[in-house]
Scaffold this motif. Structure first.
Motif, PDB file in Angstrom:
ATOM      1  N   LEU A 152       0.830  -1.213   0.000  1.00  0.00           N
ATOM      2  CA  LEU A 152       0.000   0.000   0.000  1.00  0.00           C
ATOM      3  C   LEU A 152       0.863   1.261   0.000  1.00  0.00           C
ATOM      4  N   PHE A 153       2.152   1.098   0.342  1.00  0.00           N
ATOM      5  CA  PHE A 153       3.082   2.223   0.292  1.00  0.00           C
ATOM      6  C   PHE A 153       3.105   2.843  -1.107  1.00  0.00           C
ATOM      7  N   LEU A 154       3.127   2.002  -2.143  1.00  0.00           N
ATOM      8  CA  LEU A 154       3.205   2.508  -3.521  1.00  0.00           C
ATOM      9  C   LEU A 154       1.977   3.308  -3.935  1.00  0.00           C
ATOM     10  N   PRO A 155       0.750   2.780  -3.741  1.00  0.00           N
ATOM     11  CA  PRO A 155      -0.403   3.598  -4.113  1.00  0.00           C
ATOM     12  C   PRO A 155      -0.553   4.857  -3.269  1.00  0.00           C
ATOM     13  N   ILE A 156      -0.095   4.807  -2.024  1.00  0.00           N
ATOM     14  CA  ILE A 156      -0.151   6.015  -1.193  1.00  0.00           C
ATOM     15  C   ILE A 156       0.763   7.087  -1.797  1.00  0.00           C
ATOM     16  N   VAL A 157       1.988   6.693  -2.177  1.00  0.00           N
ATOM     17  CA  VAL A 157       2.908   7.637  -2.806  1.00  0.00           C
ATOM     18  C   VAL A 157       2.324   8.144  -4.120  1.00  0.00           C
ATOM     19  N   ALA A 158       1.761   7.216  -4.912  1.00  0.00           N
ATOM     20  CA  ALA A 158       1.166   7.608  -6.195  1.00  0.00           C
ATOM     21  C   ALA A 158       0.000   8.560  -5.994  1.00  0.00           C
ATOM     22  N   LEU A 203      -0.743   5.337   7.986  1.00  0.00           N
ATOM     23  CA  LEU A 203      -1.149   5.616   6.617  1.00  0.00           C
ATOM     24  C   LEU A 203      -2.656   5.773   6.478  1.00  0.00           C
ATOM     25  N   PHE A 204      -3.420   5.043   7.278  1.00  0.00           N
ATOM     26  CA  PHE A 204      -4.861   5.043   7.094  1.00  0.00           C
ATOM     27  C   PHE A 204      -5.648   5.680   8.233  1.00  0.00           C
ATOM     28  N   TYR A 205      -5.040   5.944   9.357  1.00  0.00           N
ATOM     29  CA  TYR A 205      -5.783   6.517  10.472  1.00  0.00           C
ATOM     30  C   TYR A 205      -6.237   7.929  10.113  1.00  0.00           C
ATOM     31  N   GLY A 206      -7.528   8.126  10.102  1.00  0.00           N
ATOM     32  CA  GLY A 206      -8.075   9.434   9.794  1.00  0.00           C
ATOM     33  C   GLY A 206      -8.052   9.784   8.322  1.00  0.00           C
ATOM     34  N   SER A 207      -7.596   8.845   7.446  1.00  0.00           N
ATOM     35  CA  SER A 207      -7.554   9.149   6.013  1.00  0.00           C
ATOM     36  C   SER A 207      -8.919   8.914   5.397  1.00  0.00           C
ATOM     37  N   SER A 208      -9.092   9.375   4.177  1.00  0.00           N
ATOM     38  CA  SER A 208     -10.382   9.216   3.499  1.00  0.00           C
ATOM     39  C   SER A 208     -10.189   8.670   2.089  1.00  0.00           C
ATOM     40  N   LEU A 209      -9.263   7.719   1.960  1.00  0.00           N
ATOM     41  CA  LEU A 209      -9.006   7.142   0.642  1.00  0.00           C
ATOM     42  C   LEU A 209     -10.043   6.067   0.346  1.00  0.00           C
ATOM     43  N   ASN A 210     -11.299   6.433   0.338  1.00  0.00           N
ATOM     44  CA  ASN A 210     -12.356   5.431   0.242  1.00  0.00           C
ATOM     45  C   ASN A 210     -12.543   4.858  -1.165  1.00  0.00           C
ATOM     46  N   SER A 211     -11.714   5.257  -2.103  1.00  0.00           N
ATOM     47  CA  SER A 211     -11.837   4.681  -3.438  1.00  0.00           C
ATOM     48  C   SER A 211     -10.864   3.537  -3.666  1.00  0.00           C
ATOM     49  N   TRP A 212     -10.018   3.281  -2.643  1.00  0.00           N
ATOM     50  CA  TRP A 212      -9.033   2.216  -2.841  1.00  0.00           C
ATOM     51  C   TRP A 212      -9.676   0.864  -2.626  1.00  0.00           C
ATOM     52  N   LEU A 213      -9.301  -0.092  -3.458  1.00  0.00           N
ATOM     53  CA  LEU A 213      -9.725  -1.474  -3.323  1.00  0.00           C
ATOM     54  C   LEU A 213      -8.506  -2.357  -3.538  1.00  0.00           C
ATOM     55  N   PRO A 214      -8.484  -3.582  -2.961  1.00  0.00           N
ATOM     56  CA  PRO A 214      -7.292  -4.392  -3.019  1.00  0.00           C
ATOM     57  C   PRO A 214      -7.008  -4.961  -4.396  1.00  0.00           C
ATOM     58  N   GLY A 215      -5.733  -4.859  -4.898  1.00  0.00           N
ATOM     59  CA  GLY A 215      -5.378  -5.468  -6.178  1.00  0.00           C
ATOM     60  C   GLY A 215      -4.991  -6.920  -6.006  1.00  0.00           C
ATOM     61  N   ILE A 216      -5.602  -7.886  -6.785  1.00  0.00           N
ATOM     62  CA  ILE A 216      -5.284  -9.295  -6.685  1.00  0.00           C
ATOM     63  C   ILE A 216      -5.185  -9.950  -8.043  1.00  0.00           C
ATOM     64  N   SER A 238      -3.173  15.471  -1.011  1.00  0.00           N
ATOM     65  CA  SER A 238      -2.281  16.199  -0.110  1.00  0.00           C
ATOM     66  C   SER A 238      -1.476  15.232   0.752  1.00  0.00           C
ATOM     67  N   LEU A 239      -0.251  15.619   1.064  1.00  0.00           N
ATOM     68  CA  LEU A 239       0.638  14.788   1.873  1.00  0.00           C
ATOM     69  C   LEU A 239       0.573  15.266   3.315  1.00  0.00           C
ATOM     70  N   SER A 240      -0.051  14.459   4.174  1.00  0.00           N
ATOM     71  CA  SER A 240      -0.217  14.833   5.572  1.00  0.00           C
ATOM     72  C   SER A 240       0.910  14.259   6.427  1.00  0.00           C
ATOM     73  N   THR A 241       0.973  14.727   7.657  1.00  0.00           N
ATOM     74  CA  THR A 241       2.026  14.281   8.572  1.00  0.00           C
ATOM     75  C   THR A 241       1.938  12.788   8.842  1.00  0.00           C
ATOM     76  N   ASN A 242       0.710  12.276   9.050  1.00  0.00           N
ATOM     77  CA  ASN A 242       0.563  10.850   9.363  1.00  0.00           C
ATOM     78  C   ASN A 242       1.021   9.979   8.189  1.00  0.00           C
ATOM     79  N   LYS A 243       0.850  10.479   6.949  1.00  0.00           N
ATOM     80  CA  LYS A 243       1.290   9.701   5.792  1.00  0.00           C
ATOM     81  C   LYS A 243       2.814   9.722   5.661  1.00  0.00           C
ATOM     82  N   ILE A 244       3.432  10.838   5.981  1.00  0.00           N
ATOM     83  CA  ILE A 244       4.895  10.910   5.949  1.00  0.00           C
ATOM     84  C   ILE A 244       5.481   9.914   6.953  1.00  0.00           C
ATOM     85  N   ILE A 245       4.914   9.901   8.159  1.00  0.00           N
ATOM     86  CA  ILE A 245       5.376   8.961   9.186  1.00  0.00           C
ATOM     87  C   ILE A 245       5.137   7.528   8.723  1.00  0.00           C
TER      88      ILE A 245
END
Length: 294
Positions: free
Chosen positions: A98-104, A281-294, A112-119
């Motif tokens: 999930l690191f890769l899609p978060i960066v993408a 990465l996900f606490y308080g985030s709103s990336l509700n369009s992400w779904l798992p790639g398989i 926007s790049l928030s503090t929790n995502k940088i950590i």
């Protein structure tokens, strides 16, 4: 919550199935090839994809081709990684993809790049390094050398992260997820079956049966993950964090107590760092369009 629990169980069951595959005469490539027609049929019956605007898909053929190659390749690499590195490390590497899609998301998709995502990104990188570390890189029974094992784990991380990005791109283009998934399943089935036919693969019953089971588990993982997002529409971070933390925790328990997988101190620290990374990465985030790639 039941939907999320079932999705976690299905995801870990896939790893267990791949872990048992080789010792039971299952060819992973054959099982993966059978898996996709089964998943496509399940998708057709349960998700009811709409192809009324089929012409819209033509302009995205490059992405579909990438998914058609990436989906089966990811499964094959996953099976090899589980065989070489074990369930614990492999599932952790898969979830850290999930690191890769978060960066993408903030590099290509304008998030926007928030503090929790940088950590979270920093912790994810540290977790990957510690998960790849082995005290004794010499080749041992049932395991490849250090670079081979690390290569498979890195392959899992890269394949699943890239697949997530491709699905994100399809969602960004406005294409319905159910239809996208259906087309990707069908194309993946055609490509890997064609590859096996060119190689004149001799099919065996064990691989076909494993593929039928793999396809059902693969689709069930997606179906119940979607249902969990629908149930918790106002709190998507709960689903994201719960799914990833649940898979890593359950895989660690099964790997350690059922398959007697051994991990060193740094590997254990890597699992803890992976859990912390997912939380940030996900606490308080709103990336509700992400779904798992398989």
């Amino acid at each position: 919550m039941y939907f999320l629990i079932i999705s976690i169980l299905c995801s870990v069951s896939v790893s267990v199935l791949l872990k048992l595959a080789r010792r039971n005469g299952v060819d992973i490539a054959q099982a993966v090839a059978v898996n996709y027609p089964v998943a496509a049929l399940c998708s057709w019956f349960f998700l009811h994809p709409d192809f009324s605007n089929w012409h819209k898909y033509a302009s995205h053929w490059i992405i579909f081709l990438a998914l058609g190659i990436g989906l089966p390749l990811g499964f094959i690499v996953l099976g090899r990684a589980i065989e070489q590195a074990g369930m614990v490390k492999t599932d952790a590497a898969q979830r850290l993809s999930l690191f890769l899609p978060i960066v993408a998301a903030f590099v290509f998709f304008g998030e926007s790049l928030s503090t929790n995502k940088i950590i979270g990104i920093a912790l994810a990188l540290m977790a990957l390094l510690t998960l790849l570390y082995r005290y004794n890189p010499a080749k041992s029974k049932g395991q490849g050398g250090f670079f081979q094992t690390a290569g498979y784990l890195f392959g899992v991380w890269l394949c699943y992260g890239t697949t997530d990005i491709l699905f994100k791109q399809m969602a960004k283009s406005g294409t319905a997820f159910a239809s996208t998934l259906q087309v990707a399943f069908i194309l993946a089935a055609i490509l890997i079956t064609g590859y096996l036919c060119v190689r004149r693969t001799v099919w065996n019953a064990a691989s076909i049966f494993a593929g039928l089971l793999l396809g059902c588990l693969n689709f069930a993982n997606i179906l119940f993950y979607i249902r969990a997002h629908q149930q918790f529409q106002q709190d998507p971070s709960l689903v994201f964090a719960g799914m990833n933390l649940g898979v890593i925790t359950l895989a660690t328990i099964i790997g350690a107590f059922v398959f007697k997988e051994k991990i060193n101190g740094l590997n254990a620290a890597g699992i803890v760092l992976a859990i912390a990374a997912i939380w940030f990465l996900f606490y308080g985030s709103s990336l509700n369009s992400w779904l798992p790639g398989i």
